[in-house]
Structures are given as structure tokens and as C-alpha cells.
Design an enzyme around this catalytic site. Structure first.
Site: not given
Ligand code: SF4
Length: 242
Positions: A211, A236
Site C-alpha cells: 500500500c 488508516c
Molecule cells: Fe494496506 Fe492497511 Fe492492509 Fe496495511 S493494513 S496492507 S496499509 S490496507
């Protein structure tokens, strides 16, 4: 909290006003002195977190440090965690996603579900980041983060001292809230602080590997996060926007 007899908001006002003119190192020193093992530094070992960790180490008072291993971090981040542990001689508490919750999510939606919708991405972040954070903050009276106002629009309202109502009215300290990106890197260079090598490859914000990408010319510091999403906040859920 350090002064149990006072309501959290009263104690917060007194604590924050007592440090309103303090520098970042002074805030960190006073916070560790005030809260001891009931304050912790939350870091993903980005540049800002490394500055705070270095300042905390220089107090020689000891500080709890925790991070969240989402299971999808870049190798360079794991390398840095090892280096920090060796160089500073500190214990780093690592929190992980709940395995059952993660297994159910991945079984139902797939390992890279976050690319398919904002909703699935936020659920992944919730399971891999937000829920472990909530667990890490249990029992704490204060936590320290590397949040800065100029990181993104969603962080423009970040204060150096916040009453964190999301986590039971504990104090959230962002000692670098008013620092620039350049100040962060000046500190790292001047104090020979270890940093994530992905910064040398054009990254300006570093999270999970799938990401995060380097930014392109003209992009903002957090535009390499969830780059496929259009117009949605680059957060997030750990630091709700202001
Ligand atoms: Fe991507 Fe958030 Fe999952 Fe990490 S926690 S892999 S940043 S979607």
C-alpha cells in the site's frame, strides 16, 4: 493518570499548559518523568518516529516503545527495527493483528482485498492496525506519536497535546506537530539517527509494502499511500483526521 483525583480534561489542560512553550525534547522528557511506564511511544519507524525515539533515548530515563507488525511491512522496516534494537539497546513491544479475525477476513475477501474498495481497505487497516493499537493502548495514560501538521491535509489540525477521547481520555502527544519535513531530516542527519532505507528510494511516508510507493514529482508527502484511491483521506484510522 498521574493525578487520579482530577478529571481527565482538567488534568490534560494543566499538563498541556505547563508545557505550552516547551521544545520537543523537553516535552518528551517531562512526559516520561510524569508518566513513567504509563506512557509509550507508538512508532512505525518512519523518520518522525525515529527522531522521537532518539530524543527519548537521550533522556536516559527509559521509555516504552511499541510498534504494530501488520504482517505486510516492507523488509526495510523489519531491518530497521532490528537495527534500532541493537543500536539503542531498547526493548520494542510488537503488537500483531488478531489471528482469527485476520484469517476470517482473508478467507472471505482474499489476501490483497484492499485494492478492490475503500471499504475493504479500511477493514484491512482496522484489523491489521487499529485493533492492535487499541490493545497496545490499554492501561496507558498517555502515548506519543510522530504526527506532523504538514504531513497532509487530514493532519493540519494536529496539536502538540490532545485529549484522546477515542482511547478513554488519555493524553496523546505529538511533539513534532509543528515541525517541518526539513527539520525532521536535519535532526536525523545531525544526530546520525538510523532511518528506513526506503527514504533513499523516493518514499516519503512508509506503511505496509503493498500500500506504499515512492511519490512522484509534485505529489504530497503521503500521496504514495493507497495511491489507487481517488480523493479519499490518506489515513488508516490510527490518527482520525481533524
Ligand atoms: Fe494496506 Fe492497511 Fe492492509 Fe496495511 S493494513 S496492507 S496499509 S490496507
Amino acid at each position: 493518570m498521574a493525578t487520579q483525583a482530577k478529571a481527565p480534561n482538567i488534568y490534560f489542560e494543566e499538563f498541556a499548559s505547563g508545557l505550552k512553550d516547551a521544545t520537543a525534547p523537553d516535552i518528551i522528557l517531562k512526559t516520561i518523568e510524569s508518566f513513567g511506564d504509563r506512557v509509550a511511544l507508538c512508532t512505525s519507524f518512519q523518520a518522525e518516529g525515529m527522531v522521537i525515539l532518539d530524543m527519548a533515548a537521550r533522556t536516559n530515563l527509559g521509555i516504552r516503545v511499541f510498534t504494530i507488525d501488520t504482517g505486510r511491512l516492507p523488509e526495510d522496516t523489519y531491518d530497521l527495527i532490528g537495527k534500532v534494537r541493537d543500536q539503542y539497546g531498547i526493548k520494542i513491544d510488537i503488537y500483531y493483528p488478531d489471528q482469527d479475525e485476520l484469517t476470517q477476513f482473508v478467507s472471505k475477501h482474499g489476501i490483497n482485498a484492499f485494492y478492490r474498495s475503500v471499504s475493504l481497505r479500511l477493514t484491512c487497516c482496522e484489523i491489521r492496525k487499529v485493533n492492535p493499537l487499541n490493545h497496545a493502548l490499554e492501561g496507558l495514560d498517555a502515548w506519543i506519536t510522530g504526527l506532523r501538521r504538514t504531513q497532509s491535509e487530514t493532519r493540519a489540525g494536529a496539536a502538540r497535546f490532545e485529549l484522546d477521547t477515542t482511547h478513554g481520555n488519555i493524553i496523546k502527544l505529538n511533539p513534532l506537530a509543528d515541525w517541518s519535513y526539513e527539520q525532521v531530516w536535519d535532526y536525523i542527519r545531525n544526530h546520525d539517527v538510523p532511518y528506513n532505507k526506503l527514504y533513499d528510494k523516493g518514499y516519503t511516508s512508509i506503511g505496509c509494502a503493498p500500500c506504499t510507493r515512492p511519490i512522484k514529482p509534485g505529489e504530497g508527502l503521503r500521496d504514495g499511500r493507497w495511491w489507487w484511491e481517488d480523493g479519499f483521506p490518506k489515513e488508516c484510522g490510527i490518527h482520525p483526521g481533524k
